[in-house]
Design a protein around this motif. Sequence first.
Motif, PDB file in Angstrom:
ATOM      1  N   ASN A 194       0.811  -1.215   0.000  1.00  0.00           N
ATOM      2  CA  ASN A 194       0.000   0.000   0.000  1.00  0.00           C
ATOM      3  C   ASN A 194       0.847   1.270   0.000  1.00  0.00           C
ATOM      4  OD1 ASN A 194      -2.508  -1.323   0.017  1.00  0.00           O
ATOM      5  ND2 ASN A 194      -2.326  -1.694   2.209  1.00  0.00           N
ATOM      6  N   TYR A 195       2.064   1.202  -0.531  1.00  0.00           N
ATOM      7  CA  TYR A 195       2.964   2.351  -0.526  1.00  0.00           C
ATOM      8  C   TYR A 195       3.556   2.599  -1.910  1.00  0.00           C
ATOM      9  CZ  TYR A 195       2.802   2.078   4.521  1.00  0.00           C
ATOM     10  OH  TYR A 195       2.370   2.061   5.819  1.00  0.00           O
ATOM     11  N   GLN A 196       3.812   3.871  -2.193  1.00  0.00           N
ATOM     12  CA  GLN A 196       4.546   4.275  -3.387  1.00  0.00           C
ATOM     13  C   GLN A 196       5.894   4.833  -2.955  1.00  0.00           C
ATOM     14  OE1 GLN A 196       2.804   6.426  -6.648  1.00  0.00           O
ATOM     15  NE2 GLN A 196       0.802   6.233  -5.673  1.00  0.00           N
ATOM     16  N   PHE A 197       6.889   4.644  -3.816  1.00  0.00           N
ATOM     17  CA  PHE A 197       8.250   5.083  -3.522  1.00  0.00           C
ATOM     18  C   PHE A 197       8.859   5.738  -4.749  1.00  0.00           C
ATOM     19  CE2 PHE A 197       7.318   1.197  -1.220  1.00  0.00           C
ATOM     20  CZ  PHE A 197       7.578   1.561   0.085  1.00  0.00           C
ATOM     21  N   SER A 198       9.840   6.596  -4.506  1.00  0.00           N
ATOM     22  CA  SER A 198      10.687   7.084  -5.587  1.00  0.00           C
ATOM     23  C   SER A 198      12.076   7.321  -5.024  1.00  0.00           C
ATOM     24  CB  SER A 198      10.131   8.358  -6.226  1.00  0.00           C
ATOM     25  OG  SER A 198      10.290   9.467  -5.384  1.00  0.00           O
ATOM     26  N   ALA A 199      13.050   7.259  -5.925  1.00  0.00           N
ATOM     27  CA  ALA A 199      14.437   7.543  -5.563  1.00  0.00           C
ATOM     28  C   ALA A 199      15.050   8.332  -6.707  1.00  0.00           C
ATOM     29  CB  ALA A 199      15.216   6.258  -5.339  1.00  0.00           C
ATOM     30  N   GLN A 200      15.733   9.402  -6.363  1.00  0.00           N
ATOM     31  CA  GLN A 200      16.423  10.224  -7.359  1.00  0.00           C
ATOM     32  C   GLN A 200      17.861  10.393  -6.898  1.00  0.00           C
ATOM     33  OE1 GLN A 200      14.481  13.925  -8.237  1.00  0.00           O
ATOM     34  NE2 GLN A 200      16.271  14.761  -9.239  1.00  0.00           N
ATOM     35  N   ALA A 201      18.801  10.022  -7.764  1.00  0.00           N
ATOM     36  CA  ALA A 201      20.215  10.071  -7.397  1.00  0.00           C
ATOM     37  C   ALA A 201      20.976  11.022  -8.304  1.00  0.00           C
ATOM     38  CB  ALA A 201      20.824   8.679  -7.492  1.00  0.00           C
ATOM     39  N   ALA A 202      21.978  11.675  -7.738  1.00  0.00           N
ATOM     40  CA  ALA A 202      22.882  12.544  -8.491  1.00  0.00           C
ATOM     41  C   ALA A 202      24.308  12.186  -8.111  1.00  0.00           C
ATOM     42  CB  ALA A 202      22.607  14.013  -8.172  1.00  0.00           C
ATOM     43  N   GLY A 203      25.203  12.250  -9.083  1.00  0.00           N
ATOM     44  CA  GLY A 203      26.610  11.971  -8.806  1.00  0.00           C
ATOM     45  C   GLY A 203      26.963  10.503  -8.824  1.00  0.00           C
ATOM     46  N   MET A 204      26.194   9.693  -9.561  1.00  0.00           N
ATOM     47  CA  MET A 204      26.538   8.275  -9.675  1.00  0.00           C
ATOM     48  C   MET A 204      26.226   7.765 -11.076  1.00  0.00           C
ATOM     49  SD  MET A 204      23.649   6.201  -7.397  1.00  0.00           S
ATOM     50  CE  MET A 204      24.092   6.945  -5.861  1.00  0.00           C
ATOM     51  N   SER A 205      26.786   6.622 -11.396  1.00  0.00           N
ATOM     52  CA  SER A 205      26.578   6.004 -12.710  1.00  0.00           C
ATOM     53  C   SER A 205      25.288   5.185 -12.711  1.00  0.00           C
ATOM     54  CB  SER A 205      27.762   5.095 -13.048  1.00  0.00           C
ATOM     55  OG  SER A 205      27.773   3.982 -12.167  1.00  0.00           O
ATOM     56  N   ALA A 206      24.849   4.797 -13.901  1.00  0.00           N
ATOM     57  CA  ALA A 206      23.660   3.951 -14.022  1.00  0.00           C
ATOM     58  C   ALA A 206      23.832   2.621 -13.276  1.00  0.00           C
ATOM     59  CB  ALA A 206      23.319   3.718 -15.490  1.00  0.00           C
ATOM     60  N   PRO A 207      24.980   1.915 -13.405  1.00  0.00           N
ATOM     61  CA  PRO A 207      25.150   0.669 -12.641  1.00  0.00           C
ATOM     62  C   PRO A 207      25.132   0.893 -11.123  1.00  0.00           C
ATOM     63  CG  PRO A 207      26.704   0.715 -14.465  1.00  0.00           C
ATOM     64  CD  PRO A 207      26.063   2.078 -14.393  1.00  0.00           C
ATOM     65  N   GLN A 208      25.690   2.017 -10.663  1.00  0.00           N
ATOM     66  CA  GLN A 208      25.658   2.314  -9.223  1.00  0.00           C
ATOM     67  C   GLN A 208      24.224   2.554  -8.752  1.00  0.00           C
ATOM     68  OE1 GLN A 208      28.383   5.658  -9.431  1.00  0.00           O
ATOM     69  NE2 GLN A 208      29.902   4.550  -8.200  1.00  0.00           N
ATOM     70  N   PHE A 209      23.441   3.276  -9.547  1.00  0.00           N
ATOM     71  CA  PHE A 209      22.047   3.539  -9.187  1.00  0.00           C
ATOM     72  C   PHE A 209      21.247   2.240  -9.155  1.00  0.00           C
ATOM     73  CE2 PHE A 209      17.670   5.050 -10.381  1.00  0.00           C
ATOM     74  CZ  PHE A 209      17.385   5.658  -9.168  1.00  0.00           C
ATOM     75  N   LYS A 210      21.431   1.406 -10.172  1.00  0.00           N
ATOM     76  CA  LYS A 210      20.697   0.145 -10.196  1.00  0.00           C
ATOM     77  C   LYS A 210      21.089  -0.743  -9.015  1.00  0.00           C
ATOM     78  CE  LYS A 210      18.880  -3.422 -13.075  1.00  0.00           C
ATOM     79  NZ  LYS A 210      18.826  -4.071 -14.357  1.00  0.00           N
ATOM     80  N   ALA A 211      22.377  -0.762  -8.659  1.00  0.00           N
ATOM     81  CA  ALA A 211      22.814  -1.543  -7.503  1.00  0.00           C
ATOM     82  C   ALA A 211      22.197  -1.011  -6.213  1.00  0.00           C
ATOM     83  CB  ALA A 211      24.341  -1.528  -7.403  1.00  0.00           C
ATOM     84  N   LEU A 212      22.080   0.317  -6.090  1.00  0.00           N
ATOM     85  CA  LEU A 212      21.455   0.914  -4.912  1.00  0.00           C
ATOM     86  C   LEU A 212      19.990   0.489  -4.813  1.00  0.00           C
ATOM     87  CD1 LEU A 212      21.817   2.970  -2.544  1.00  0.00           C
ATOM     88  CD2 LEU A 212      20.947   4.696  -4.133  1.00  0.00           C
ATOM     89  N   LEU A 213      19.302   0.464  -5.948  1.00  0.00           N
ATOM     90  CA  LEU A 213      17.915   0.011  -5.967  1.00  0.00           C
ATOM     91  C   LEU A 213      17.825  -1.466  -5.595  1.00  0.00           C
ATOM     92  CD1 LEU A 213      16.707   1.751  -9.241  1.00  0.00           C
ATOM     93  CD2 LEU A 213      16.091   2.402  -6.904  1.00  0.00           C
ATOM     94  N   GLU A 214      18.638  -2.284  -6.249  1.00  0.00           N
ATOM     95  CA  GLU A 214      18.588  -3.738  -6.033  1.00  0.00           C
ATOM     96  C   GLU A 214      18.985  -4.147  -4.623  1.00  0.00           C
ATOM     97  OE1 GLU A 214      21.223  -5.112  -9.090  1.00  0.00           O
ATOM     98  OE2 GLU A 214      19.596  -5.312 -10.552  1.00  0.00           O
ATOM     99  N   ASN A 215      20.049  -3.543  -4.099  1.00  0.00           N
ATOM    100  CA  ASN A 215      20.615  -3.989  -2.825  1.00  0.00           C
ATOM    101  C   ASN A 215      20.070  -3.265  -1.607  1.00  0.00           C
ATOM    102  OD1 ASN A 215      22.286  -5.781  -4.248  1.00  0.00           O
ATOM    103  ND2 ASN A 215      23.781  -4.178  -4.580  1.00  0.00           N
TER     104      ASN A 215
END
Length: 127
Positions: free
Chosen positions: A94-115
Amino acid sequence: MVLKRPLYLTRDAGFSCYYLSLIGKHTADIGFQRLGQPETTVRVRTMPQKADKSMKDISGVYSVTWKDQVIDGVPISIAKINDTSYVAHWKVGNYQFSAQAAGMSAPQFKALLENSLVDDSAHYFVK
């Protein structure tokens, strides 16, 4: 539905909180900086779905091309803002989320989401 605890990044994940705000009484907006790298930031938003059932994206980012993916069984939309900035939004329970990152690469962002972010939301925000 009242938001009791928002999604967040811990020091164990390498981040510290530098601001916290509430948007429209229901959406937590928390800013984090990577420890030792203050130019690397992440904003995480959490909103109970029942607060606004018509809302499908709480990121506040527009004019980007969203790409749908699945991370650990959770449907998620990710977009590139520029070469070092990315955004994602998703729903769990029952929740919505968002994440916005600056200063990182696409693989770093995806790893942050996954891990961290999507993984934590899938474990702690289900009924």
